[in-house]
Design a protein around this motif. Structure first.
Motif, PDB file in Angstrom:
ATOM      1  N   VAL A 187      46.046  53.885  36.576  1.00  0.00           N
ATOM      2  CA  VAL A 187      46.724  53.062  35.578  1.00  0.00           C
ATOM      3  C   VAL A 187      47.301  53.963  34.498  1.00  0.00           C
ATOM      4  O   VAL A 187      46.591  54.795  33.935  1.00  0.00           O
ATOM      5  N   SER A 188      48.586  53.785  34.198  1.00  0.00           N
ATOM      6  CA  SER A 188      49.213  54.563  33.139  1.00  0.00           C
ATOM      7  C   SER A 188      48.713  54.066  31.786  1.00  0.00           C
ATOM      8  O   SER A 188      48.191  52.950  31.674  1.00  0.00           O
ATOM      9  N   PHE A 189      48.900  54.885  30.766  1.00  0.00           N
ATOM     10  CA  PHE A 189      48.485  54.486  29.418  1.00  0.00           C
ATOM     11  C   PHE A 189      49.245  53.243  28.974  1.00  0.00           C
ATOM     12  O   PHE A 189      48.668  52.327  28.377  1.00  0.00           O
ATOM     13  N   GLN A 190      50.534  53.182  29.292  1.00  0.00           N
ATOM     14  CA  GLN A 190      51.348  52.009  28.920  1.00  0.00           C
ATOM     15  C   GLN A 190      50.807  50.758  29.604  1.00  0.00           C
ATOM     16  O   GLN A 190      50.682  49.706  28.974  1.00  0.00           O
ATOM     17  N   SER A 232      45.137  45.633  27.961  1.00  0.00           N
ATOM     18  CA  SER A 232      44.275  45.428  26.794  1.00  0.00           C
ATOM     19  C   SER A 232      44.807  44.300  25.913  1.00  0.00           C
ATOM     20  O   SER A 232      44.041  43.469  25.419  1.00  0.00           O
ATOM     21  N   PHE A 233      46.115  44.270  25.715  1.00  0.00           N
ATOM     22  CA  PHE A 233      46.737  43.219  24.911  1.00  0.00           C
ATOM     23  C   PHE A 233      46.507  41.853  25.559  1.00  0.00           C
ATOM     24  O   PHE A 233      46.139  40.885  24.897  1.00  0.00           O
ATOM     25  N   GLY A 243      48.794  44.618  42.534  1.00  0.00           N
ATOM     26  CA  GLY A 243      48.150  45.838  42.050  1.00  0.00           C
ATOM     27  C   GLY A 243      48.278  46.082  40.560  1.00  0.00           C
ATOM     28  O   GLY A 243      47.905  47.146  40.063  1.00  0.00           O
ATOM     29  N   SER A 244      48.789  45.102  39.814  1.00  0.00           N
ATOM     30  CA  SER A 244      49.004  45.308  38.374  1.00  0.00           C
ATOM     31  C   SER A 244      47.797  44.949  37.521  1.00  0.00           C
ATOM     32  O   SER A 244      47.818  45.133  36.313  1.00  0.00           O
TER      33      SER A 244
END
Length: 140
Positions: free
Chosen positions: A4-7, A13-14, A45-46
């Motif tokens: 998972v990318s940071f973005q 998280s949001f 997969g998101s």
């Protein structure tokens, strides 16, 4: 879920924060009022199922009555729930209009006190794979 990318992590998280707020509002309102739903969307997969699992666990940890359903039966059973047609007593493979299906379900509920009781106690409903349910069925 994989790498998972940071973005993407920030987006997850949001969304998780929004889900927690909706669940907390359910508690604050003492479940006597409808709380606006949260919709989790994204490509395969998101992290949709991951977020849903966390939301269900959070709601359960707060003592809420949670149920999971899906038009894809295996998805519902994976969460310990049941197929959406069974939950709402909807006829399967019916040529009835959504309105007629809703009328059928309401007539059926009159004879299924346990099912009616389950839905009356329900505080959080997770509909997994919601895109499989037609807008006409939701409208009914």
């Amino acid at each position: 879920m994989g790498k998972v990318s940071f973005q993407r992590f920030r987006k997850l998280s949001f969304k998780l924060t929004n889900l927690k707020h909706s669940i907390d509002n359910c508690i604050i309102l003492n479940s006597s009022e409808f709380v606006k739903h949260e919709l989790i969307v994204g490509p395969p997969g998101s992290g949709k199922t991951f977020l849903a699992t966390l939301a269900v666990a959070y709601a359960l940890s707060k003592g809420l009555y949670v149920f999971v359903t899906s038009l894809a039966g295996k998805r519902a059973y994976k969460f310990g729930g049941e197929h959406i047609h069974r939950l709402f007593s909807l006829p399967v493979n019916s040529k009835l209009t959504p309105f007629q299906q809703a009328e059928f379900a309401l007539r059926t509920f009159n004879h299924q006190t346990e099912r009616k009781s389950l839905l009356m106690r329900l505080q959080v409903l997770l509909v997994e794979e919601i895109s499989l349910v037609s807008a006409q069925q939701w409208a009914a």
